[in-house]
Scaffold this active site. Sequence first.
Site, mmCIF file in Angstrom:
data_model
loop_
_atom_site.group_PDB
_atom_site.id
_atom_site.type_symbol
_atom_site.label_atom_id
_atom_site.label_comp_id
_atom_site.label_asym_id
_atom_site.label_seq_id
_atom_site.Cartn_x
_atom_site.Cartn_y
_atom_site.Cartn_z
ATOM 1 C CG HIS A 172 -0.450 0.304 2.484
ATOM 2 N ND1 HIS A 172 0.245 -0.611 3.222
ATOM 3 C CD2 HIS A 172 -0.465 1.433 3.229
ATOM 4 C CE1 HIS A 172 0.623 -0.051 4.364
ATOM 5 N NE2 HIS A 172 0.206 1.185 4.400
ATOM 6 C CG HIS A 234 5.627 -1.052 3.719
ATOM 7 N ND1 HIS A 234 4.778 -1.376 2.699
ATOM 8 C CD2 HIS A 234 4.967 -1.380 4.864
ATOM 9 C CE1 HIS A 234 3.662 -1.880 3.196
ATOM 10 N NE2 HIS A 234 3.757 -1.901 4.506
ATOM 11 C CE LYS A 333 4.445 -2.448 13.855
ATOM 12 N NZ LYS A 333 3.656 -1.823 12.812
#
Length: 484
Positions: A172, A234, A333
């Site tokens: 995405h 990504h 994260k």
Amino acid sequence: MVIFGAGGDLTRRELIPSLFELHRKQLLPERWAIVGFSHGSWNSTMFQEEMRRAVEESCGSAASWDSFAARLSFIGGDATSGDDYALLAAEIARVQAAFAIPDNLMFHLAVPASLFGPIAERLGASGLATSEHGWRRLVVEKPFGADRESARALDQQLRRVFAEDQIYRIDHFLGKETVQNMLAFRFANPSFEPVWNRNYIDHVQITVAEDIGIGTRANFYEQTGILRDMVQNHLLQLLCITAIDPPVHFDGASLRNETVKVLEAVSVVPVDLGGGAARGQYAAGQVDGVTVPGYRDEADVPADSTTATFAAIKLTLDNWRWADVPFYLRTGKRMARKLTEVAIHFKPTPHLMFPGAADGPRHRSVLVFELQPDEGIEQTLAAKEPGPDLTLSSVKMKFRYAEAFGVEEPPRAYAWLLLDVMQGDQTLFARADWIDKAWQIIDPIVERWASEPPSNFPNYAAGSQGPPSADELMRRDGRRWRDL
Ligand code: BG6
């Protein structure tokens, strides 16, 4: 469109809200319908209600929902049971007749990767994967495989039923406006290309920092970890978009041929933790003033988990354009804030004529593509401070997406990508050979990390800039990460 995994998180968070956005912008084809397929006891009305809630949560409002909902239906079934495909086929035939839809079908696999192969096989066996009158397209989520070998096996399994030009491997990030804008900036303006090489660029920093933790995805994440979840796809895509040579056309073949060449140029993979790679796992800490638990205290995470939630690696590309220019990639994260950016650090001027300036630190020009949250481009430049002396200081020249185009929020990446699938445009989807090369880069790092279990995890506080070893990686090269 048939969504496998219609009861899952991705369908709620991304697929249905994106399709609804396309519907509202009147970008969906004239005749369409969505059939959700998933285990569970929903009927179509319950599915529509659930999806309405999902859209309200995600888009704020569900105005014009009813005309959208009328095209949503649901079939409960087991994706691994051949019999249930007869139910699915009957529902597809029903909606095709009811809405006079041509025989074109896209199958979106929003399911765990272990089901991709079995579903493709059953689609083939049930006859749903072929048509004499229309097209069939298969959309699969990342990560594609768990390593090079399993990705190859999966590819072979899918290719027994679907051809490469029917397979859409979603990443995405490639649907994000600003990622595509990097291509527009580089290739629609003459000023970037002449300096886009080792003669002018000192190094590149690619950062994908997230402030969120692992949430409810522990089972997925324990299997996957940061290298497979973020770097293999990504971050390597961002590397490719940054380092790519100018393609001849903006189409599936040209762009993807060039991105594969970038991965081919990655020569030495930094497996050595004391050298070109650093890893980390978050401890408890404060994010945005809120105290959050460490990774090992998240639901369903084993108390001695050695899964990495942070990775930094240094890559170099062996080609004429980029030889000796390091690309530093970092992602994690629970870092200080959400920030996705590509920062191009230029070399200093070869000579500074201004008296005094030559003794001080040389001004470094940095061009930053900020992909989120504040989409835009920023260039630092040296300027003369007002006053009698010629003193240089850094100033910024900024382009903000929201200001320039008056858009509060850029469109959802998924919406553009789903539209591309409907239009048969594979430009922004990963091709099998790209995936293969990406695993070739990541596999040795995964293997090395697995063979040397970390003794210092957790090693960075939630809400921080990452582990000290990542700073050390840069310090060794006489550089530092940009602040988050
Ligand atoms: C997904 C990863 O692909 O990308 C997630 O599986 C991650 O772990 C997400 O949080 C980040 O996407 P975005 O668009 O929020 O940067």
